[in-house]
Write a protein that holds these residues in place. Structure first.
Motif, short mmCIF file in Angstrom:
data_model
loop_
_atom_site.label_atom_id
_atom_site.label_comp_id
_atom_site.label_asym_id
_atom_site.label_seq_id
_atom_site.Cartn_x
_atom_site.Cartn_y
_atom_site.Cartn_z
N GLU A 48 0.82 -1.21 0.00
CA GLU A 48 0.00 0.00 0.00
C GLU A 48 0.86 1.26 0.00
N THR A 49 0.47 2.20 -0.82
CA THR A 49 1.20 3.48 -0.78
C THR A 49 0.36 4.55 -0.08
N HIS A 50 -0.90 4.22 0.24
CA HIS A 50 -1.75 5.26 0.86
C HIS A 50 -1.77 5.14 2.38
N ASP A 92 -3.67 3.01 3.89
CA ASP A 92 -5.06 2.70 4.26
C ASP A 92 -5.19 1.19 4.47
N GLU A 93 -4.88 0.76 5.70
CA GLU A 93 -4.88 -0.67 6.02
C GLU A 93 -6.23 -1.32 5.79
N GLY A 94 -7.27 -0.67 6.29
CA GLY A 94 -8.61 -1.26 6.25
C GLY A 94 -9.02 -1.61 4.83
N ARG A 95 -8.76 -0.69 3.92
CA ARG A 95 -9.12 -0.89 2.52
C ARG A 95 -8.37 -2.10 1.94
N ALA A 96 -7.07 -2.20 2.28
CA ALA A 96 -6.23 -3.28 1.76
C ALA A 96 -6.70 -4.64 2.30
N VAL A 97 -7.05 -4.67 3.59
CA VAL A 97 -7.49 -5.94 4.18
C VAL A 97 -8.80 -6.38 3.54
N THR A 98 -9.73 -5.45 3.37
CA THR A 98 -11.02 -5.77 2.75
C THR A 98 -10.80 -6.33 1.35
N LYS A 99 -9.89 -5.70 0.60
CA LYS A 99 -9.60 -6.14 -0.77
C LYS A 99 -9.07 -7.58 -0.77
N ASP A 124 -7.61 -15.70 3.72
CA ASP A 124 -8.02 -15.82 5.13
C ASP A 124 -7.29 -14.79 5.98
N PHE A 125 -6.02 -14.54 5.62
CA PHE A 125 -5.19 -13.61 6.40
C PHE A 125 -4.57 -12.60 5.45
N ALA A 126 -4.33 -11.40 6.00
CA ALA A 126 -3.78 -10.33 5.16
C ALA A 126 -2.51 -9.79 5.80
N ALA A 127 -1.50 -9.58 4.98
CA ALA A 127 -0.27 -8.93 5.45
C ALA A 127 -0.08 -7.67 4.61
N ILE A 128 0.01 -6.54 5.29
CA ILE A 128 0.05 -5.27 4.57
C ILE A 128 1.45 -4.66 4.71
N ASP A 188 3.68 -1.37 4.03
CA ASP A 188 3.52 0.05 3.74
C ASP A 188 4.68 0.48 2.85
N LEU A 189 4.38 0.70 1.58
CA LEU A 189 5.45 1.02 0.63
C LEU A 189 6.11 2.36 0.95
N ARG A 190 5.42 3.18 1.75
CA ARG A 190 6.06 4.45 2.12
C ARG A 190 7.28 4.18 2.98
N LYS A 191 7.36 2.93 3.56
CA LYS A 191 8.56 2.56 4.35
C LYS A 191 9.58 1.86 3.48
N GLY A 192 9.34 1.80 2.16
CA GLY A 192 10.37 1.37 1.21
C GLY A 192 10.60 -0.13 1.13
N ALA A 193 9.54 -0.97 1.29
CA ALA A 193 9.75 -2.42 1.32
C ALA A 193 10.20 -3.01 -0.01
N MET A 194 9.62 -2.56 -1.11
CA MET A 194 9.79 -3.29 -2.36
C MET A 194 11.20 -3.13 -2.92
#
Ligand code: C5P
Length: 401
Positions: free
Chosen positions: A329-331, A333-340, A347-351, A353-359
């Motif tokens: 996610e770059t925004h 917005d955890e909730g939106r990502a989990v719902t998606k 069953d499980f979601a791992a988010i 935050d690309l703003r922390k430079g993961a990729m």
């Protein structure tokens, strides 16, 4: 935490030229948190300096079976009992022959006989010595006694020849120990991991891809194997080598990745599917069979949607028992990502935050959502993160597998 942390490893060093690599092996084992003691065969110190080993290990290596001073400090029987594991690296052809005979006339031989701990043998020698039927018979004998053989690799040897006999890569030796000594709560599990980017060809040289390095997915595969699972890694194009003990299927496009996953699902019951690949959502509508010059390229690239692998496996009659999907996610917005991710069947979601430079980077930070629980994992090396993530997943699933 590294499964080797706090493990007591007794490193036995034999009289092979590859002994010169052992200070680095000591460094790697200590970096993993292992406690080390070292014992040398009579000829090992011709190839590696005991003082160098002392400097990197912080321990005085044992050099002789018959030294009153050394025996007074910790006798060889006590040393053999102290160890959680014996690693004989390198072990020479002569060392193997002595062990196969049960000869206790040198320090490593006496310790091996006196120990009930698991024994790992990493042979290194000239190719002809390795291939000799006597050596092969000795290895079979030692394997029958329960020793784990860390096979030598092929390459250029100190004697000038090229062939099998090089000491296995040090990182791979450490990884074998890790896999063998870690507790195995996922023993009997089959885990499928997708990793890396996909490559969606437009012509033979051009295509669509993304910045994913595959490191996080490879680390998750390794962490699942460390927990005792049998792991298949379906990987898009990366420069990474396959971690020890894992079966890798290499693919290029999203559609190939889906087929590889479905093929596995047909034959295996999958306990956990970890969808970490950064799968391209679209691909070029037409693939050009030859490279187009600048003038011939169509000015616009028509795209079509790729199949969603998570959704396809979720709808499969042989659905994996559990599905863990990732969202970058770059925004924030955890909730939106989990719902998606839940909407596509995870069953499980791992988010991330690309703003922390993961990729593409060395470190990652993830928030895991599992059965109503939220686990925030701080930025850390991707392998540490993978271990922590699977640990939390396990804790969350406890009692429900
Ligand atoms: O929708 P988004 O691409 O953010 O979803 C990411 C998750 O879905 C990841 O777990 C990824 O591996 C998976 N995915 C997939 N097939 C696709 C696209 C994404 O399995 N075509």
């Amino acid at each position: 935490m590294d499964p080797l942390a706090g493990k007591k490893i007794l490193l036995l060093i034999g009289g092979s030229i590859a002994a010169y690599k052992t200070p680095e092996l000591v460094r790697l084992l200590r970096a993993a948190g292992a406690e080390l003691r070292i014992a040398l065969s009579p000829h090992a110190s011709d190839f590696v300096s005991p003082l160098a080993l002392q400097a990197v290990s912080g321990q005085v290596p044992r050099l002789s079976l018959f030294s009153p001073a050394e025996e007074a400090a910790m006798d060889h029987i006590a040393l053999a009992r102290w160890a959680d594991a014996l690693l004989y690296a390198p072990v020479s052809a002569a060392g193997l022959a002595r062990l196969a005979q049960g000869l206790a006339e040198d320090l490593p031989g006496a310790i091996v006989l006196a120990s009930r701990a698991p024994l790992f043998l990493a042979p290194a020698m000239n190719t002809a010595m390795w291939e000799h039927p006597a050596t092969q018979r000795n290895l079979q004998q030692l394997a029958a006694y329960g020793a784990q053989i860390l096979e030598p690799e092929s390459g250029s040897l100190a004697c000038g020849e090229t062939g099998t006999g090089r000491l296995q890569e040090l990182s791979s030796i450490v990884e074998h120990l890790r896999l063998a000594l870690a507790p195995h709560p996922w023993s009997g599990w089959r885990v499928l991991v997708t990793a890396g980017p996909t490559w969606e060809a437009w012509d033979p040289v051009r295509g669509l891809s993304n910045r994913a390095s595959g490191r996080q997915g490879y680390a998750l595969a390794q962490a699942a194997a460390e927990r005792g699972a049998q792991v298949t890694l379906v990987s898009g194009p990366t420069a990474l080598s396959c971690p020890a003990g894992i079966q890798r299927v290499e693919v290029e496009s999203a559609r190939e990745m889906l087929v590889a996953c479905q093929d596995l699902l047909r034959t295996e019951t999958i306990n956990l599917f970890i969808a970490n690949a950064a799968v391209a959502d679209h691909r070029p509508a037409t693939v050009l069979s030859s490279k187009q010059g600048k003038q011939e390229l169509p000015p616009q690239l028509q795209l079509v949607a790729n199949p969603d692998i998570v959704h396809s496996l979720h709808r499969d009659p042989r659905r994996p028992r559990w599905i863990l999907a990732f969202a970058a996610e770059t925004h924030g917005d955890e909730g939106r990502a989990v719902t998606k991710l839940h909407a596509k069947g995870a069953d499980f979601a791992a988010i991330n935050d690309l703003r922390k430079g993961a990729m593409g980077g060395e470190e990652n930070a993830v928030v895991l959502f599992c059965q109503g629980q939220r686990y925030a994992l701080a930025p850390q090396a991707k392998l540490d993160l993978a271990r922590a993530l699977l640990h939390h997943l396990d804790t969350c699933l406890h009692g429900s597998t």
